[in-house]
Design a protein around this motif. Structure first.
Motif, PDB file in Angstrom:
ATOM      1  N   HIS A  56       6.368   3.716   4.480  1.00 18.26           N
ATOM      2  CA  HIS A  56       7.125   2.975   3.461  1.00 18.26           C
ATOM      3  C   HIS A  56       8.241   2.168   4.107  1.00 18.26           C
ATOM      4  N   THR A  57       8.934   2.776   5.069  1.00 17.97           N
ATOM      5  CA  THR A  57      10.036   2.080   5.753  1.00 17.97           C
ATOM      6  C   THR A  57       9.519   0.866   6.510  1.00 17.97           C
ATOM      7  N   ALA A  58       8.375   1.020   7.170  1.00 13.81           N
ATOM      8  CA  ALA A  58       7.810  -0.104   7.929  1.00 13.81           C
ATOM      9  C   ALA A  58       7.375  -1.234   6.990  1.00 13.81           C
ATOM     10  N   GLU A  59       6.848  -0.865   5.823  1.00 12.36           N
ATOM     11  CA  GLU A  59       6.433  -1.869   4.853  1.00 12.36           C
ATOM     12  C   GLU A  59       7.643  -2.656   4.341  1.00 12.36           C
ATOM     13  N   LEU A  60       8.722  -1.946   4.047  1.00 13.94           N
ATOM     14  CA  LEU A  60       9.949  -2.621   3.621  1.00 13.94           C
ATOM     15  C   LEU A  60      10.446  -3.575   4.695  1.00 13.94           C
ATOM     16  N   ARG A  61      10.433  -3.096   5.932  1.00  9.95           N
ATOM     17  CA  ARG A  61      10.914  -3.942   7.026  1.00  9.95           C
ATOM     18  C   ARG A  61      10.069  -5.217   7.135  1.00  9.95           C
ATOM     19  N   ASP A  62       8.760  -5.077   6.945  1.00  9.98           N
ATOM     20  CA  ASP A  62       7.882  -6.240   7.009  1.00  9.98           C
ATOM     21  C   ASP A  62       8.263  -7.270   5.953  1.00  9.98           C
ATOM     22  N   HIS A  78       0.810  -1.211   0.000  1.00  9.52           N
ATOM     23  CA  HIS A  78       0.000   0.000   0.000  1.00  9.52           C
ATOM     24  C   HIS A  78       0.847   1.266   0.000  1.00  9.52           C
ATOM     25  N   ALA A  79       2.042   1.225   0.574  1.00  8.16           N
ATOM     26  CA  ALA A  79       2.908   2.398   0.566  1.00  8.16           C
ATOM     27  C   ALA A  79       3.697   2.497  -0.731  1.00  8.16           C
ATOM     28  N   ALA A  80       4.289   1.405  -1.158  1.00  2.76           N
ATOM     29  CA  ALA A  80       5.145   1.425  -2.349  1.00  2.76           C
ATOM     30  C   ALA A  80       4.342   1.383  -3.644  1.00  2.76           C
ATOM     31  N   ASP A  81       3.142   0.801  -3.592  1.00  2.00           N
ATOM     32  CA  ASP A  81       2.371   0.550  -4.821  1.00  2.00           C
ATOM     33  C   ASP A  81       0.884   0.833  -4.585  1.00  2.00           C
ATOM     34  N   PRO A  82       0.543   2.080  -4.236  1.00  2.00           N
ATOM     35  CA  PRO A  82      -0.839   2.379  -3.838  1.00  2.00           C
ATOM     36  C   PRO A  82      -1.861   2.191  -4.949  1.00  2.00           C
ATOM     37  N   HIS A  83      -1.448   2.302  -6.189  1.00  2.00           N
ATOM     38  CA  HIS A  83      -2.372   2.151  -7.318  1.00  2.00           C
ATOM     39  C   HIS A  83      -2.282   0.761  -7.942  1.00  2.00           C
ATOM     40  N   TRP A  84      -1.589  -0.146  -7.298  1.00  2.00           N
ATOM     41  CA  TRP A  84      -1.407  -1.564  -7.623  1.00  2.00           C
ATOM     42  C   TRP A  84      -0.872  -1.842  -9.035  1.00  2.00           C
ATOM     43  N   GLY A  85      -0.176  -0.853  -9.610  1.00  2.00           N
ATOM     44  CA  GLY A  85       0.422  -1.082 -10.921  1.00  2.00           C
ATOM     45  C   GLY A  85       1.507  -2.139 -10.893  1.00  2.00           C
ATOM     46  N   LEU A  86       2.404  -2.080  -9.907  1.00  2.00           N
ATOM     47  CA  LEU A  86       3.497  -3.044  -9.844  1.00  2.00           C
ATOM     48  C   LEU A  86       2.991  -4.425  -9.443  1.00  2.00           C
ATOM     49  N   SER A 112      18.689  -7.735 -12.447  1.00  2.00           N
ATOM     50  CA  SER A 112      17.978  -7.379 -11.222  1.00  2.00           C
ATOM     51  C   SER A 112      17.058  -6.211 -11.535  1.00  2.00           C
ATOM     52  N   PRO A 113      15.829  -6.232 -10.997  1.00  2.00           N
ATOM     53  CA  PRO A 113      14.880  -5.152 -11.265  1.00  2.00           C
ATOM     54  C   PRO A 113      15.124  -3.970 -10.337  1.00  2.00           C
ATOM     55  N   MET A 114      14.754  -2.797 -10.801  1.00  2.00           N
ATOM     56  CA  MET A 114      14.791  -1.584  -9.992  1.00  2.00           C
ATOM     57  C   MET A 114      13.381  -1.002  -9.983  1.00  2.00           C
ATOM     58  N   SER A 115      12.617  -1.346  -8.969  1.00  2.00           N
ATOM     59  CA  SER A 115      11.250  -0.831  -8.886  1.00  2.00           C
ATOM     60  C   SER A 115      11.163   0.454  -8.083  1.00  2.00           C
ATOM     61  N   ASP A 116      12.201   0.774  -7.301  1.00  2.00           N
ATOM     62  CA  ASP A 116      12.132   1.971  -6.459  1.00  2.00           C
ATOM     63  C   ASP A 116      11.961   3.245  -7.282  1.00  2.00           C
ATOM     64  N   VAL A 117      12.557   3.291  -8.477  1.00  2.00           N
ATOM     65  CA  VAL A 117      12.437   4.489  -9.306  1.00  2.00           C
ATOM     66  C   VAL A 117      11.068   4.576  -9.976  1.00  2.00           C
ATOM     67  N   ILE A 118      10.264   3.526  -9.854  1.00  2.00           N
ATOM     68  CA  ILE A 118       8.879   3.553 -10.322  1.00  2.00           C
ATOM     69  C   ILE A 118       7.946   3.900  -9.163  1.00  2.00           C
ATOM     70  N   GLU A 119       8.278   3.434  -7.975  1.00  2.00           N
ATOM     71  CA  GLU A 119       7.414   3.627  -6.812  1.00  2.00           C
ATOM     72  C   GLU A 119       7.305   5.091  -6.395  1.00  2.00           C
ATOM     73  N   VAL A 120       8.395   5.853  -6.515  1.00  2.00           N
ATOM     74  CA  VAL A 120       8.424   7.245  -6.069  1.00  2.00           C
ATOM     75  C   VAL A 120       8.042   8.149  -7.239  1.00  2.00           C
ATOM     76  N   PRO A 121       6.948   8.896  -7.135  1.00  4.66           N
ATOM     77  CA  PRO A 121       6.472   9.671  -8.288  1.00  4.66           C
ATOM     78  C   PRO A 121       7.519  10.596  -8.902  1.00  4.66           C
ATOM     79  N   GLY A 122       8.281  11.296  -8.084  1.00  9.23           N
ATOM     80  CA  GLY A 122       9.286  12.207  -8.633  1.00  9.23           C
ATOM     81  C   GLY A 122      10.359  11.480  -9.416  1.00  9.23           C
ATOM     82  N   ALA A 123      10.779  10.316  -8.918  1.00 10.72           N
ATOM     83  CA  ALA A 123      11.794   9.534  -9.626  1.00 10.72           C
ATOM     84  C   ALA A 123      11.234   9.009 -10.936  1.00 10.72           C
TER      85      ALA A 123
END
Length: 323
Positions: free
Chosen positions: A179-185, A49-57, A268-279
């Motif tokens: 987002h940090t808590a979701e990653l930790r989970d 929900h934090a990294a992919d709120p619109h469920w695209g990924l 290796s995939p890089m999804s972080d640059v997709i998750e953050v709108p500015g990136a």
């Protein structure tokens, strides 16, 4: 691999699809084998929900599983028939697959099927002086285009901007406590899913920083002797940005990754640059004006001959229903 009965081929395809890559190894899919149909559902309980709120990924991940299932069916001797998003009243039903005409598997389809089990994510730095041949890049681009997507190879000057995007994504993610808590989970899940520390490379100097998944010094994988200077950065993009486009992007991701595996490349995939709108906005500026970036793939030659640890997988009993 050949399978005689269509029903058995469909069940085998669902099992093979469980090996597909997914965002944070969430494995956000559920399969239902019912008669002559194999249905692919997205599992909303596994959405980030934090990294992919619109469920695209999440849908991109399911698209990769869909392509894996198609590869399995072809290797099993059947031409897959796919109906994408077959029921507008069931938004989580992403695809329905049927075993079409029987056809002997080609040598190419069998090689692709073999690569399905060899494929893995390699987050270590790639070899320093071994570049990916242009002909191989062209083949990967063709694999993406066959799945109604585009594959952009970033030029050296564009890689510099990708570095800015990755740095910005890391900073933004670190500031977001949810987002940090979701990653930790998802880096402390246990045996069946998520990103274990032993699959994440320890920090090392690279042209483009890779995600540390919030692990920092807890990352346990040796980064290897390479430095990523010869890495290629490939962007999977689509013309639109709706669930069907996301599904195609996932199918293209799988097709490119398996083709790369056949060629002996590491990915290796890089999804972080997709998750953050500015990136993602910065990344979009590097592509064709109408292109929508859906995922970045870091590709190269592994710097270490020994493969990294495999990501865990959920048991089939949790992800496949047979009715």
């Amino acid at each position: 691999m050949t399978t005689n009965e269509p029903a058995a081929a469909l069940h085998r395809a669902a099992e093979d699809a469980l090996l597909a890559p997914s965002i944070l190894n969430t494995q956000p899919w559920h399969w239902r084998v019912e008669g002559a149909n194999l249905d692919l559902y997205a599992d909303p309980a596994r959405q980030l929900h934090a990294a992919d709120p619109h469920w695209g990924l999440m849908v991109v991940s399911c698209g990769a599983a869909l392509h894996h299932a198609r590869v399995s069916l072809r290797a099993g001797g059947y031409e897959p028939v796919v109906h994408r998003r077959p029921d507008p009243h069931q938004p989580w039903l992403l695809a329905r697959i049927q075993a079409g005409r029987a056809c002997p598997p080609s040598p190419a389809s069998l090689r692709t099927y073999q690569s399905l089990r060899l494929r893995h994510t390699d987050r270590r730095a790639f070899a320093t002086d071994v570049r990916v041949p242009a002909a191989v890049i062209a083949g990967l681009r063709s694999a993406a285009e066959a799945e109604h997507a585009h594959l952009y190879q970033l030029a050296p000057q564009a890689v510099e901007y990708l570095r800015y995007a990755a740095q910005g994504a890391r900073t933004a993610g670190a500031r977001d406590k949810v987002h940090t808590a979701e990653l930790r989970d998802w880096t402390s899940r246990g045996a069946d899913d998520g990103v274990p520390p032993e699959t994440v490379a320890k920090p090392a100097a690279r042209p483009v920083p890779t995600r540390d998944f919030g692990l920092g010094s807890e990352a346990a994988l040796d980064p290897g002797p390479g430095d990523d200077r010869a890495a290629e950065y490939l962007v999977v993009a689509t013309a639109g940005d709706d669930p069907t486009d996301w599904l195609h992007a996932g199918e293209a991701t799988s097709a490119v990754w398996l083709a790369a595996t056949v060629e002996g490349l590491a990915i290796s995939p890089m999804s972080d640059v997709i998750e953050v709108p500015g990136a993602r906005t910065l990344l979009r500026s590097l592509l064709h004006p109408t292109a929508q970036p859906q995922l970045v793939l870091r590709a190269g030659v592994a710097g270490d001959a020994d493969p990294p640890p495999q990501s865990p997988r959920r048991p089939a009993s949790e992800a496949i229903d047979v009715t």
